[in-house]
Design a protein around this motif. Structure first.
Motif, mmCIF file in Angstrom:
data_model
loop_
_atom_site.group_PDB
_atom_site.id
_atom_site.type_symbol
_atom_site.label_atom_id
_atom_site.label_comp_id
_atom_site.label_asym_id
_atom_site.label_seq_id
_atom_site.Cartn_x
_atom_site.Cartn_y
_atom_site.Cartn_z
ATOM 1 N N LEU A 1 39.192 -36.061 -19.455
ATOM 2 C CA LEU A 1 39.722 -36.138 -20.814
ATOM 3 C C LEU A 1 39.042 -37.317 -21.496
ATOM 4 O O LEU A 1 39.242 -38.463 -21.112
ATOM 5 N N PHE B 1 39.007 -39.737 -23.985
ATOM 6 C CA PHE B 1 39.850 -40.415 -24.963
ATOM 7 C C PHE B 1 39.039 -41.030 -26.099
ATOM 8 O O PHE B 1 39.507 -41.096 -27.243
ATOM 9 N N MET C 1 38.401 -38.342 -28.546
ATOM 10 C CA MET C 1 39.657 -37.875 -29.134
ATOM 11 C C MET C 1 40.126 -38.807 -30.246
ATOM 12 O O MET C 1 40.614 -38.356 -31.294
ATOM 13 N N TYR D 1 45.821 -34.333 -28.621
ATOM 14 C CA TYR D 1 45.218 -34.060 -27.316
ATOM 15 C C TYR D 1 45.142 -32.549 -27.141
ATOM 16 O O TYR D 1 46.162 -31.873 -27.119
ATOM 17 N N ASN E 1 41.288 -39.394 -16.535
ATOM 18 C CA ASN E 1 41.472 -39.861 -17.904
ATOM 19 C C ASN E 1 40.454 -40.962 -18.197
ATOM 20 O O ASN E 1 40.519 -42.054 -17.633
#
Length: 203
Positions: free
Chosen positions: A82, A84, A87, A119, A183
């Motif tokens: 993911l 971040f 994002m 998200y 993450n």
């Protein structure tokens, strides 16, 4: 219950409309606009997994006459991260950070993003990588014994030399521990590439 550790659960996006709003895929496989989509816990799907299924490594040592070459390589495969950084720093609603240049890119090649920070699957990326971690080249000086000196060697070495990956973040090697692996957090310092020149003497 019964799901794999490391799974990413979130909203699955499949397109963007002419206003820059996400278009989602529902759990029933239907398409839904931003206003039609429920955005509830029950609308979340498994988007990937942050634990690699495969690891590999390869170490080479080669000698030729007075030269020696050592190469260390490693990689991880079949997993997701993911991102971040993307994002947050690609979203137009974030005003207290600098933006990535990719914030001006067309999402799915169509429109610039106008949706609020969220998200979703757009930021879950395949993170396979192969890293040439260390290269060391040495040369053993052809010296006859000089006093107490038995041998002498000069060398140059690099660390974090090259990485081959399709991941858009800084480095696909992130913390995989705990119950939330994969993450790739914001504001981390990049992994540095270093160079060393050395001289070894044996007595």
């Amino acid at each position: 219950m019964g799901e794999e550790i490391g799974n990413f659960h979130g909203f699955k996006v499949v397109d963007i409309d002419e206003n820059g709003q996400w278009i989602y895929e529902t759990v029933d496989g239907e398409r839904a606009t931003y206003d039609e989509f429920g955005h509830s816990f029950d609308d979340k799907q498994v988007l990937g997994n942050g634990l690699p299924n495969y690891y590999a490594g390869w170490n080479n040592s080669v000698r030729y006459k007075n030269f020696d070459l050592n190469i260390t390589m490693r990689g991880a495969f079949d997993y997701q991260l993911l991102n971040f950084e993307r994002m947050y720093l690609e979203n137009p609603s974030i005003t207290n950070y600098n933006r990535l240049s990719s914030s001006q890119d067309l999402v799915f090649g169509k429109e610039r993003l106008a949706s609020p920070l969220e998200y979703n699957s757009y930021y879950v990326e395949d993170a396979d990588f192969w890293k040439i971690d260390n290269i060391t080249l040495g040369y053993n000086l052809p010296l006859e014994k000089v006093g107490a000196i038995q041998s002498a060697r000069v060398y140059v070495s690099t660390l974090n030399t090259f990485i081959f990956t399709g991941y858009k973040g800084i480095d696909p090697e992130v913390n995989r521990g705990g119950l939330a692996p994969g993450n790739d957090g914001r504001d981390k310092y990049p992994t540095a590439r270093s160079f060393t020149v050395g001289f070894n003497v044996s007595f």
